[in-house]
Write a protein that holds these residues in place. Structure first.
Motif, mmCIF file in Angstrom:
data_model
loop_
_atom_site.group_PDB
_atom_site.id
_atom_site.type_symbol
_atom_site.label_atom_id
_atom_site.label_comp_id
_atom_site.label_asym_id
_atom_site.label_seq_id
_atom_site.Cartn_x
_atom_site.Cartn_y
_atom_site.Cartn_z
ATOM 1 N N ASP B 30 15.335 38.289 63.414
ATOM 2 C CA ASP B 30 15.746 37.438 62.512
ATOM 3 C C ASP B 30 16.548 38.101 61.300
ATOM 4 O O ASP B 30 15.673 38.945 60.969
ATOM 5 C CB ASP B 30 14.714 36.546 62.085
ATOM 6 C CG ASP B 30 15.217 35.130 61.333
ATOM 7 O OD1 ASP B 30 16.472 34.957 61.209
ATOM 8 O OD2 ASP B 30 14.405 34.429 61.169
ATOM 9 N N LYS B 31 17.594 37.744 60.720
ATOM 10 C CA LYS B 31 18.007 38.260 59.637
ATOM 11 C C LYS B 31 18.887 37.555 58.903
ATOM 12 O O LYS B 31 19.624 36.637 59.664
ATOM 13 C CB LYS B 31 18.456 39.702 59.747
ATOM 14 C CG LYS B 31 19.764 39.980 60.540
ATOM 15 C CD LYS B 31 19.908 41.218 60.593
ATOM 16 C CE LYS B 31 21.099 41.257 61.823
ATOM 17 N NZ LYS B 31 21.483 42.707 61.974
ATOM 18 N N VAL B 35 24.037 33.037 61.506
ATOM 19 C CA VAL B 35 24.926 31.803 61.717
ATOM 20 C C VAL B 35 26.367 31.971 61.245
ATOM 21 O O VAL B 35 27.268 31.618 61.849
ATOM 22 C CB VAL B 35 24.073 30.434 60.861
ATOM 23 C CG1 VAL B 35 25.201 29.288 61.260
ATOM 24 C CG2 VAL B 35 22.848 30.273 61.231
ATOM 25 N N SER B 52 25.142 22.512 67.349
ATOM 26 C CA SER B 52 24.456 23.766 67.181
ATOM 27 C C SER B 52 22.887 23.452 66.903
ATOM 28 O O SER B 52 22.485 22.580 66.010
ATOM 29 C CB SER B 52 25.090 24.424 66.001
ATOM 30 O OG SER B 52 24.326 25.462 65.734
ATOM 31 N N GLN B 54 19.160 25.588 66.057
ATOM 32 C CA GLN B 54 18.575 27.049 65.830
ATOM 33 C C GLN B 54 16.967 26.935 65.721
ATOM 34 O O GLN B 54 16.474 26.023 65.288
ATOM 35 C CB GLN B 54 19.169 27.750 64.760
ATOM 36 C CG GLN B 54 18.970 27.085 63.300
ATOM 37 C CD GLN B 54 19.829 27.669 62.219
ATOM 38 O OE1 GLN B 54 21.166 27.603 62.196
ATOM 39 N NE2 GLN B 54 19.111 28.391 61.460
ATOM 40 N N TYR B 55 16.319 27.978 65.856
ATOM 41 C CA TYR B 55 14.862 28.126 65.516
ATOM 42 C C TYR B 55 14.555 29.526 65.247
ATOM 43 O O TYR B 55 15.074 30.406 65.926
ATOM 44 C CB TYR B 55 14.221 27.719 66.778
ATOM 45 C CG TYR B 55 12.720 27.956 66.959
ATOM 46 C CD1 TYR B 55 11.777 27.342 66.004
ATOM 47 C CD2 TYR B 55 12.101 28.672 67.683
ATOM 48 C CE1 TYR B 55 10.444 27.461 65.893
ATOM 49 C CE2 TYR B 55 10.627 29.056 67.781
ATOM 50 C CZ TYR B 55 10.134 28.518 66.784
ATOM 51 O OH TYR B 55 8.523 28.592 66.708
ATOM 52 N N ASP B 58 7.555 32.437 64.119
ATOM 53 C CA ASP B 58 6.941 32.947 62.959
ATOM 54 C C ASP B 58 7.110 34.294 62.501
ATOM 55 O O ASP B 58 7.831 35.075 63.269
ATOM 56 C CB ASP B 58 5.376 32.742 63.270
ATOM 57 C CG ASP B 58 5.128 33.725 64.189
ATOM 58 O OD1 ASP B 58 4.488 34.923 63.997
ATOM 59 O OD2 ASP B 58 5.051 33.435 65.573
ATOM 60 N N LYS B 61 6.759 37.816 64.490
ATOM 61 C CA LYS B 61 7.567 37.911 65.588
ATOM 62 C C LYS B 61 8.967 38.030 65.166
ATOM 63 O O LYS B 61 9.822 38.880 65.693
ATOM 64 C CB LYS B 61 7.391 36.903 66.887
ATOM 65 C CG LYS B 61 5.971 37.033 67.453
ATOM 66 C CD LYS B 61 5.905 35.706 67.906
ATOM 67 C CE LYS B 61 4.152 35.471 68.486
ATOM 68 N NZ LYS B 61 3.942 34.186 68.971
ATOM 69 N N THR B 298 8.700 27.601 75.977
ATOM 70 C CA THR B 298 10.084 27.274 76.053
ATOM 71 C C THR B 298 10.232 26.860 74.696
ATOM 72 O O THR B 298 9.603 26.242 74.022
ATOM 73 C CB THR B 298 10.437 26.281 77.164
ATOM 74 O OG1 THR B 298 9.319 25.187 76.702
ATOM 75 C CG2 THR B 298 9.922 26.605 78.539
ATOM 76 N N ILE B 299 11.562 27.254 74.430
ATOM 77 C CA ILE B 299 12.299 26.541 73.044
ATOM 78 C C ILE B 299 13.300 25.671 73.928
ATOM 79 O O ILE B 299 14.214 26.110 74.534
ATOM 80 C CB ILE B 299 12.825 27.479 72.215
ATOM 81 C CG1 ILE B 299 11.867 28.599 71.654
ATOM 82 C CG2 ILE B 299 13.931 26.873 71.328
ATOM 83 C CD1 ILE B 299 12.236 30.005 71.200
ATOM 84 N N VAL B 300 13.188 24.327 73.572
ATOM 85 C CA VAL B 300 13.762 23.310 74.197
ATOM 86 C C VAL B 300 14.778 22.888 73.237
ATOM 87 O O VAL B 300 14.055 22.006 72.310
ATOM 88 C CB VAL B 300 13.074 22.474 74.888
ATOM 89 C CG1 VAL B 300 14.204 21.259 75.601
ATOM 90 C CG2 VAL B 300 12.172 22.945 76.116
ATOM 91 N N PHE B 301 16.119 23.039 72.997
ATOM 92 C CA PHE B 301 16.987 22.374 72.115
ATOM 93 C C PHE B 301 17.499 20.960 72.482
ATOM 94 O O PHE B 301 18.432 21.125 73.331
ATOM 95 C CB PHE B 301 18.240 23.503 71.790
ATOM 96 C CG PHE B 301 17.956 24.677 71.245
ATOM 97 C CD1 PHE B 301 17.136 24.541 70.015
ATOM 98 C CD2 PHE B 301 18.048 25.984 71.807
ATOM 99 C CE1 PHE B 301 16.668 25.754 69.106
ATOM 100 C CE2 PHE B 301 17.636 26.949 70.966
ATOM 101 C CZ PHE B 301 17.133 27.086 69.693
ATOM 102 N N HIS B 302 16.836 20.014 72.014
ATOM 103 C CA HIS B 302 17.386 18.515 72.381
ATOM 104 C C HIS B 302 18.547 18.101 71.805
ATOM 105 O O HIS B 302 18.884 18.385 70.563
ATOM 106 C CB HIS B 302 16.182 17.602 72.058
ATOM 107 C CG HIS B 302 14.962 17.651 72.934
ATOM 108 N ND1 HIS B 302 15.190 17.710 74.401
ATOM 109 C CD2 HIS B 302 13.706 18.221 72.570
ATOM 110 C CE1 HIS B 302 13.574 17.954 74.797
ATOM 111 N NE2 HIS B 302 12.871 18.391 73.559
#
Lengths: 302, 302, 302, 302
Positions: B30-31, B35, B52, B54-55, B58, B61, B298-302
């Motif tokens: 992350d930085k 985007v 689009s 995003q996530y 914490d 990590k 899992t990250i689930v982007f609905h």
């Protein structure tokens, strides 16, 4: 360690972060490059996007909606310049937009009649740190809730109301709202009709809880009518108040199961549990600027 | 007009749109500015962002995840150049990434044992246009489903299986998967243990349905154990298969209410309804590239 | 008119009805004629059956369970004779049985530690007329809840607790329970382990709320572990306390949906909403004598 | 072992039990002693009560309803005498009553138009042993479902229909229902209006699935109107058909969550999942004689 303590510690760890958090909401005609333009704008203003949600409605209407939550060191000192710089972009691309800052907490008024359950839930969520707002005043046409409200240090105003004195009552209420600089007005089972004049003062800033699963049982006595119809589920609906009674943009709905053994009083009790959680959710989303009203609908960015 | 016809008409109206739709999934440290960089990249490659999400997990990590769905005229002709141009960005910012194209439908295999309900649901959703994939083969250690599968024009392979012949069976299965160029392998109540060797061939490409609300009742006979424990809700879990039995990243879970009158057979019947809808959802999300696996989650982007 | 007023009016209309309502719970070996025998017994004792629910478990165990709610004029004067007459029937048919009377309200104690949400919910439901009991005392190992409890006129006892002084603490608690003639003991997020000696004093009379969907995450820190496992639903479980930690008969469970964006604090907040409604339901059913414990399971007659 | 095999084994273990199971449904003015009388009647006719549920509606209407499921050796030989003996009781106590026998399976017809999902669900539940009925005929105003239906050995009748030929069509349908001795008629998304004449032939024996959460969106195009209103939940309702369109007694309802991103086609897809499970439940309860219609409501004994 209680949840409340944990929340406080978490906020503390974030230092003055919440002071440095902002949200940008934009609605504009859809076309390529908007995300790129907005994200580059924020980057150039030292802002890091934390969360971003967007939506384009159907091609005919062709509108684009976006909510960006960002972090910016010393946001307070920079926000004026940021907003000023944004004006040109907004003009060039026909944008409706809104900057909101976590450091500027919305000021909320709660209106209530005799049923206290929605008020209690809101106060409880607020004490628990779930509603990021200042509850600045409670207004009621009954005295019942005074003690509970004042014990939390919140001013309580008793304003008797009925349709014969409506005009005068609303003038006093509007004056109070101005006195307390109210941003959001919650009707937490406030059982008086509001006039168009009153509603126009607070466009998309009055949230009501209707005690039915709208559009079923629009109007009065929904639980009695649900009982008479023999439905197997009852519900509640939170919505922005417009001048079409019970027809404003829906924010949230939920239901619970009932059966033939439940009489009208049972329905009201079950319903009161639905009402309080549905209203609390809608208020929370409004306070977090997650809702954009488009026509008679809401876009809710979870 | 049936839903299926409407879906077909809608797709037709969109012209060759689905041919021109792509998805970009990225994971990176992350930085600020990611985007902006990605959206500008897409803009410069004539691509309009449709959706689009995003996530950021914490701060410790410190990873950033994004899924962008975009539209690009003549995408087929441009995608090679786009991917080639992206390499430099990816390298500079330590990105894991993946381009997917709607025009390149994933090829899916379904494994099933005796219980047909999950297979039937998948075939039904697939015929209904809800699962955007080619179901290229069904494999079973029983003959029961052959007629149903072949009547839909899908090859059916009967491969008897038990733990004594596991190695040989899996070799044949792997050969089949290669023959059919399978991208996704669904265990639709396939009741054989898979060896690490097999699983390693298909990392994060095998989706299983476990007939309990994991981590409750890990292992065999979950409904019998749920009955013995006297639980008031039973559930099902779809997850990616890893070499830790029933411990893979969870994609979706759901439950239904049961009570003391439900015996084990009732639980299985109720459970079968949960299983089929939970598995179908997980598969749909995988096919739409909505899932990113991060560690054991899992990250689930609905 | 508020719900509370309506409830009070309804009770008033029923005159002294609630004084004249009783419940008979019976467990016995299954055989023909039991319903006939029991309903004839009640008829011969001037009692009209208002509600009746029954259940037979599987043929091997062969037990029959029934809950009958009845109305009998001047029940107070007749109940002694009724119970005395019933003894012969009970002996002849090997019945476990229990007569309960609405006029004899159960006396309830609530134990709480730092998290107040379950306590608040119980007090709210109680004030609202949903919990038909006398809350006679609140015990806590923290002072936090004192003001709220005492403002309702309920005695509050602060008893510091930790594992080193457990024996002494429990002696004091048992003495208090006897002093207040407590029938039901609710652990409303009381975070101390109870010894077998204490539990044996109150068999099937201690209701606990466990902050997970048992048997998932038995033991400590369930929300942290749910977070680590990446589950998509979290839950809560109310159960009778036995000497097998978190293994007592389950009364009620419920869940809510979570996703990858929810951190541990979010899970706790969402969980606290589940906990309070699950505990309140279990307590309500216990107070209405709707629960029969059979082995390690509950039969709950809704 | 598949669920179906288990169900078959369970039925086998019960020997000819299902032949010996009966159900007695009674509605009569409420007064003391009815349960005693009915249970003693069954005992005297060698019948053991397996399950019993009762309900009294509000004191003003003063009606009592009961459903008793009983087991009786050689029921087939005894039922005529039992029914004959019951007549006197029924006359003396003004009872509406109905004896039903598991050995006499109801004969069911399914009407369907273009959307096949409800038909498919019913056929699937029926094959799975969940619907205890003989599906004797499927009628449609389209040919689409013929192959699927006939492949299961069920006669399929194509009867084109539109409002101009309604009278003739209904005559043919009624003749068919008589030819097949149909007890229950299911409208599984049959999109033609039925005339009062037709409905009167099958009072409380036609079950419809309405694709909205009634009474919201009564009439045509409910999903379109739900979309326009911006609701956050959509639902479906199964009900008995009466001559008041969409106003018949509700049997079951359920809902699912939707949001601003769901267009009309999405709502229809989500709705089709609700429809199929809501209709299947209502049909199951009807077949098990769990439903009593009282005025415009249903009492459903679960």
């Amino acid at each position: 360690m209680s949840i409340k303590t944990e929340v406080e510690m978490k906020l503390k760890q974030q230092g003055n972060q919440s002071e440095n958090r902002g949200r940008l909401l934009v609605k504009c005609p859809d076309k390529p490059g908007i995300v790129s333009m907005l994200s580059t704008f924020l980057l150039n203003h030292d802002s890091n996007i934390i969360e971003s949600s967007q939506y384009s409605n159907d091609p005919e209407k062709g509108n684009f909606f976006i909510r960006m939550e960002f972090y910016c060191e010393n946001l307070k000192e920079k926000s004026a310049q940021m907003e000023s710089d944004f004006e040109e972009i907004a003009t060039n691309h026909s944008m409706d937009y809104h900057f909101a800052y976590e450091s500027e907490r919305k000021r909320t008024a709660i209106f209530v009649s005799k049923e206290p359950h929605c008020l209690i839930e809101l106060l409880w969520e607020w004490q628990n740190g779930d509603l990021d707002t200042d509850i600045v005043v409670v207004v009621s046409n009954h005295e019942d809730a005074r003690e509970m409200v004042e014990s939390l240090g919140i001013p309580f105003h008793y304003i008797p109301a009925n349709k014969d004195i409506r005009k005068k009552v609303e003038e006093e209420q509007i004056r109070l709202m101005e006195e307390y600089s109210v941003d959001l007005l919650i009707l937490a089972r406030y059982m008086q009709i509001l006039t168009p004049d009153f509603v126009n003062h607070f466009q998309h800033r009055i949230i009501n809880i209707h005690h039915s699963f709208l559009p079923a049982f629009i109007g009065a006595r929904p639980y009695e009518r649900a009982y008479d119809r023999g439905v197997k589920l009852i519900g509640a609906t939170s919505h922005y108040v417009t001048n079409d009674l019970d027809e404003g943009p829906i924010i949230e709905q939920d239901i619970e199961r009932v059966d033939h053994r439940d009489d009208v009083i049972d329905l009201k009790k079950i319903g009161s549990r639905i009402e309080r959680r549905v209203l609390a959710k809608a208020v929370k989303w409004h306070l977090e600027n997650r809702i954009i009203v488009e026509g008679n609908k809401t876009i809710v960015f979870h």
